[in-house]
Design an enzyme around this catalytic site. Structure first.
Site, mmCIF file in Angstrom:
data_model
loop_
_atom_site.group_PDB
_atom_site.id
_atom_site.type_symbol
_atom_site.label_atom_id
_atom_site.label_comp_id
_atom_site.label_asym_id
_atom_site.label_seq_id
_atom_site.Cartn_x
_atom_site.Cartn_y
_atom_site.Cartn_z
ATOM 1 N N SER A 63 0.639 -1.119 -0.023
ATOM 2 C CA SER A 63 -0.047 0.132 0.110
ATOM 3 C C SER A 63 0.783 1.220 0.216
ATOM 4 O O SER A 63 0.383 2.374 -0.057
ATOM 5 C CB SER A 63 -0.815 -0.045 1.236
ATOM 6 N N LYS A 66 0.561 3.281 -2.869
ATOM 7 C CA LYS A 66 -0.764 4.392 -3.043
ATOM 8 C C LYS A 66 -0.560 5.792 -3.053
ATOM 9 O O LYS A 66 -1.288 6.722 -3.422
ATOM 10 C CB LYS A 66 -1.971 4.028 -2.039
ATOM 11 N N TYR A 188 -3.490 -2.110 -10.303
ATOM 12 C CA TYR A 188 -3.365 -2.179 -8.582
ATOM 13 C C TYR A 188 -2.387 -3.044 -8.273
ATOM 14 O O TYR A 188 -1.503 -2.715 -7.486
ATOM 15 C CB TYR A 188 -4.801 -1.962 -8.337
ATOM 16 N N TYR A 239 -4.557 3.611 8.295
ATOM 17 C CA TYR A 239 -5.870 3.266 8.377
ATOM 18 C C TYR A 239 -6.565 3.499 9.837
ATOM 19 O O TYR A 239 -6.372 4.521 10.279
ATOM 20 C CB TYR A 239 -5.994 1.759 7.948
ATOM 21 N N VAL A 257 1.204 -3.802 3.672
ATOM 22 C CA VAL A 257 1.290 -5.191 4.404
ATOM 23 C C VAL A 257 2.651 -5.928 4.193
ATOM 24 O O VAL A 257 2.733 -6.975 4.610
ATOM 25 C CB VAL A 257 -0.007 -5.900 4.194
HETATM 26 O O1 DON Z 1 -4.853 -4.848 -1.621
HETATM 27 C C1 DON Z 1 -4.268 -5.433 -0.604
HETATM 28 O O2 DON Z 1 -4.991 -5.867 0.343
HETATM 29 C C2 DON Z 1 -2.769 -5.173 -0.707
HETATM 30 N N1 DON Z 1 -2.284 -5.017 -2.098
HETATM 31 C C3 DON Z 1 -2.151 -3.832 -0.183
HETATM 32 C C4 DON Z 1 -2.876 -3.915 1.479
HETATM 33 C C5 DON Z 1 -1.893 -2.915 2.203
HETATM 34 O O3 DON Z 1 -0.907 -2.891 1.979
HETATM 35 C C6 DON Z 1 -2.485 -2.515 3.522
HETATM 36 N N2 DON Z 1 -1.402 -1.805 4.287
HETATM 37 N N3 DON Z 1 -1.139 -1.897 5.289
#
Ligand code: DON
Length: 303
Positions: A63, A66, A188, A239, A257
């Site tokens: 993320s 983003k 994405y 978040y 993540v």
């Molecule tokens: O879409 C997802 O769930 C992952 N590609 C990215 C989520 C993420 O990194 C949330 N961050 N802490």
């Protein structure tokens, strides 16, 4: 300030503690990462690089991408995207579905998955290749042509993308996607699967600490746009733990993540930490501890 000693010290503290948190098993390839790793890197306004631990080991930025996608949309397309995504903390997990229906397909912010899908959709419309545009920016700003998509992580995420697919189809049902869902998802997932080290990311994020100015001296963003991105990072970048992050670290930050966190001291420096074990909200536990120690010991916080 003696950053090198400080970073060595912080890395030593983390190494002496047992691994904390859980790796992100919902993307199986991320679940395979050795949790016993920690890196930290600082890049100053003058471009000096300090690092400790596993700061040169590439990891999945997830993320964190983003922020860069948002910066590129604002840079190339202005403020139009704000008609399609809000700028309020969600107080919900990053991949939650509930709020999206209640709020008629307008995601709470550009950093939860639903909001990031909208941003990537717009970047795809504007550039024809959203993930490739993020990748180019990362390579240019980090100065590392070796930055790229980790195909194994991307494939793993593709095979386990039901949640994001449902968010994307719901957005489409509300008329809030311009491109076909599979194309948006693919871009994405590829942007999330970029592999970069703490040092790469600290270099690539410098425009956030320099009023939007890129490494080549040109402006990616105005200082006002840069201020706004940093503000959204502060309120939404971690978040449903953004309040705790602001309380403990006191800086704009964006987690992924994969266990990375980018933090920005505006007009000063970037600091990036990485450790794969995550807490309940999907943020690196040791990374958060390390940033807390960094800002507490240096006084480098926006507060
Ligand atoms: O879409 C997802 O769930 C992952 N590609 C990215 C989520 C993420 O990194 C949330 N961050 N802490």
């Amino acid at each position: 300030m003696d950053f090198q000693n400080l970073l060595d010290d912080i890395a030593g503290t983390v190494a002496a503690s047992p691994p904390r948190g859980e790796v992100a098993a919902y993307i199986p390839q991320l679940g395979a990462v050795n949790p016993d790793q920690f890196g930290i890197a600082v890049v100053t306004g003058e471009g000096e690089v300090f690092s400790a631990g596993d700061a040169n080991v590439p990891f999945s930025i997830q993320s964190i991408s983003k922020v860069f996608a948002l910066a590129l949309v604002l840079a190339t397309d202005g403020d139009g995207v704000w008609q399609r995504v809000f700028r309020e903390p969600s107080g919900n997990p990053f991949n939650s579905l509930v709020q999206l229906e209640q709020e008629a397909g307008i995601p709470r912010n550009p950093f939860i998955n639903a909001g990031a899908l909208v941003v990537t959709d717009r970047l795809l419309s504007v550039t024809g290749d959203a993930a490739g545009t993020v990748l180019d920016l990362m390579r240019q700003e980090s100065g590392n042509p070796g930055v790229g998509v980790d195909p194994v992580v991307a494939e793993s995420e593709h095979l386990h993308s039901s949640r994001n697919a449902s968010l994307a189809y719901f957005l489409a049902s509300c008329g809030n996607l311009e491109n076909p869902v599979p194309d948006v998802l693919d871009n994405y997932i590829r942007q999330c699967s970029l592999a970069m080290s703490c040092v790469d990311l600290a270099l690539a994020s410098r425009f956030l600490a320099s009023n939007g100015v890129r490494v080549d001296g040109t402006a990616l963003l105005s200082s006002s746009q840069t201020k706004r991105i940093n503000a959204v990072m502060l309120t939404c970048g971690t978040y449903d733990a953004a309040g705790e992050f602001a309380y403990r670290v006191g800086l704009p930050g964006k987690s992924g993540v994969g266990g990375g966190i980018v933090a920005v001291v505006p007009n000063n420096l970037t600091v990036v930490v990485w450790s794969p074990g995550l807490g309940r909200s999907g943020n690196s536990v040791s990374g958060l501890n390390a940033l807390d120690e960094f800002t507490t010991r240096t006084g480098l916080s926006i507060f």
